[in-house]
Design an enzyme around this catalytic site. Structure first.
Site, PDB file in Angstrom:
ATOM      1  N   TRP A 154       6.546  17.633  57.122  1.00  0.00           N
ATOM      2  CA  TRP A 154       5.665  18.127  56.066  1.00  0.00           C
ATOM      3  C   TRP A 154       4.224  17.687  56.328  1.00  0.00           C
ATOM      4  CZ3 TRP A 154       8.158  21.702  53.645  1.00  0.00           C
ATOM      5  CH2 TRP A 154       9.521  21.585  53.404  1.00  0.00           C
ATOM      6  N   TRP A 198      13.955  25.937  44.180  1.00  0.00           N
ATOM      7  CA  TRP A 198      13.060  25.350  45.186  1.00  0.00           C
ATOM      8  C   TRP A 198      13.760  25.151  46.522  1.00  0.00           C
ATOM      9  CZ3 TRP A 198       8.054  24.976  45.831  1.00  0.00           C
ATOM     10  CH2 TRP A 198       7.241  25.256  44.741  1.00  0.00           C
ATOM     11  N   ASN A 227       9.739  35.656  38.097  1.00  0.00           N
ATOM     12  CA  ASN A 227      10.562  35.164  39.202  1.00  0.00           C
ATOM     13  C   ASN A 227      10.058  35.618  40.572  1.00  0.00           C
ATOM     14  OD1 ASN A 227      13.023  33.711  40.050  1.00  0.00           O
ATOM     15  ND2 ASN A 227      13.649  35.712  40.807  1.00  0.00           N
ATOM     16  N   GLU A 250      22.335  37.755  37.234  1.00  0.00           N
ATOM     17  CA  GLU A 250      21.319  36.734  36.978  1.00  0.00           C
ATOM     18  C   GLU A 250      21.890  35.632  36.085  1.00  0.00           C
ATOM     19  OE1 GLU A 250      18.376  36.542  38.493  1.00  0.00           O
ATOM     20  OE2 GLU A 250      19.010  38.321  39.591  1.00  0.00           O
TER      21      GLU A 250
END
Length: 482
Positions: A311, A387, A346, A280
């Site tokens: 979109w 993202w 997360n 991590e």
């Protein structure tokens, strides 16, 4: 003649393992001027968001108290940075400016300009590695190119020797009283409306708070890290990300403390948990590596096909997502946790990002911006990579066809509904078997739980199966346009 140096603090708000400060203390200088310059305009669209500003205020407050205890003090100024440094050089008679390097695009461009200006003025300048274990230009593939996939990136660096952290100073020289400082309050970092109460209660910004958090993780969570880190109702992760972002603790300190702790404990399972935790830290390194080599990724997808993705432009859906009013319990719980505490587990970050970009088909940049303003650990490299990963358009991204079903995520990682009940109390009385899909619960079960869908809790704003199918069809269109 007395020698004086300015140590320019940025996102390295600590005294231990601070190479710029250590070099200044060992450089034969008679005076050290520690300065923090608040210049959000120089970061363009990526100036600190609301939650970050709250954290920054208290982190600077903690650093100032530490410096005071050593006989020094933190000088706080506002930008423009170059002009402010010039003023401080004039006021202090400094002949040198030291700082630790950062790696986001606008900061790199700004720092290069400032370094050239100072060098041309005859100042001594020096910058140091502090924020990362491996600077982005020191890692490349066998073909001499940057990595786009995490696993080979991490394999290439994880066995490199990491030097020991630097000790904190025991004392520091005084700062001339004639060198003025602004008050922290004058930076206007705290909100005027008291919305940050839970953020203040949940966190302890500052170097001491960072090390306390690390010790708590080692004592309470690392021994079951692989099992608990995906379960948001448990304290199974390190919660170090906001401390790392502000540099209240460095990755080198974390890695060395982890090895010390492991030397005192044993067991293969524990080594496996530790390896997962190290990876991590490696993911954070990878995020900065990608951002450095692909500086347009905060706004543009690394996979250029997604420039043409159809979109939806669902503004109402975006607003409902932001407010945690989608009618999908696991999504709403995550978004409400974020708003209340400035943090989101997360597992939930992946879940809510998948829902926004794939079920609602809202462009990932909208989610990225919302996270930027609401997360205390909002970091340009991590936020961008996360993202784009969730959307399927970035480095080492999840395939677009991997669409998280938030109800199944809840059943798997919050089986007893503890997390949902905490953040979506409207559903608190609903049985476990219905809590992640209340729209499927029989009328009798809803009545027994005092829930009227559409009144006490929203109906789902989208059909999960139908929206998944539509997302895959939309992706198929851009695949065929190759």
């Amino acid at each position: 003649m007395k020698k004086r140096v300015i140590v320019w603090f940025r996102r390295d708000l600590r005294l231990a393992d601070n190479p710029a400060l250590t070099a200044a203390l060992g450089g034969g200088f008679d005076s050290i001027v520690p300065v923090f310059i608040h210049a959000p305009d120089e970061l363009g669209d990526w100036a600190p968001g609301g939650a970050q500003r709250v954290w920054l205020h208290f982190s600077l407050e903690a650093l100032a108290a530490q410096l005071d205890s050593l006989g020094s003090r933190l000088i706080v100024r506002t930008g423009p940075t170059q002009e402010t440094l010039d003023e401080l050089i004039e006021e202090s008679g400094a002949s040198a400016v030291y700082w630790n390097r950062l790696y986001d695009p606008l900061t790199i461009a700004r720092d290069k300009k400032i370094k050239k200006h100072l060098d041309d003025s005859g100042m001594e300048t020096a910058s140091f590695q502090s924020h990362l274990l491996y600077e982005p230009w020191t890692v490349e593939t066998k073909q001499g190119k940057p990595y786009k996939v995490f696993t080979p990136f991490w394999k290439s660096v994880r066995d490199r020797t990491i030097s020991a952290p630097l000790a904190a100073p025991n004392t520091m020289p005084q700062v001339w009283s004639r060198i003025g400082s602004r008050s922290l309050a004058s930076l206007d970092l705290l909100p005027r409306i008291d919305w940050d109460k839970e953020i203040r209660e949940a966190w302890t910004p500052g170097e001491d708070g960072a090390h306390d958090r690390l010790e708590q993780f080692l004592d309470d969570a690392i021994e079951n890290y692989d099992n608990d880190r995906d379960r948001p109702a448990r304290h199974g992760t390190s919660y170090l990300s906001p401390h790392l972002h502000c540099g209240e603790i460095g990755p080198r300190q974390i890695m060395h403390r982890l090895e010390e702790w492991l030397d005192e404990h044993s067991g293969k399972a524990l080594q496996d948990h530790a390896a997962s935790f190290r990876s991590e830290i490696g993911w954070r390194e990878f995020a900065h590596h990608v951002l450095y080599h692909f500086p347009d990724t905060p706004e543009k997808p690394l996979d250029e096909r997604f420039e043409a993705f159809p979109w939806s432009g669902d503004d109402e859906g975006l607003k409902r997502w932001q407010r945690g009013q989608t009618g999908i319990p696991m999504v709403d719980a995550g978004m409400r946790e974020l708003w209340a505490t400035g943090y989101m587990h997360n597992r939930l970050r992946m879940t809510v990002a998948s829902f926004l970009t794939k079920n609602l088909r809202v462009a990932w940049q909208h989610g990225e911006r919302w996270f930027w303003d609401t997360l205390v650990d909002a970091d340009l490299a991590n936020n961008t990579l996360g993202w784009q990963w969730a959307t399927g358009c970035g480095a080492d991204a999840a395939p677009f066809f991997r669409i998280f079903n938030p109800a199944r995520q809840g059943e798997r990682f919050d089986a007893d509904g503890e997390y949902v009940r905490r953040w979506v109390p409207e559903l608190a009385k609903l049985e476990n078997r219905h809590i992640h899909e209340p729209w499927k619960a029989p009328a009798k079960a809803l009545k027994a739980a005092s829930i009227r869908l559409g009144t006490d809790y929203p109906e789902p704003i989208v059909d999960l199966k139908a929206s998944r199918r539509e997302a895959l069809e939309a992706f198929d269109r851009i695949k065929k346009s190759d």
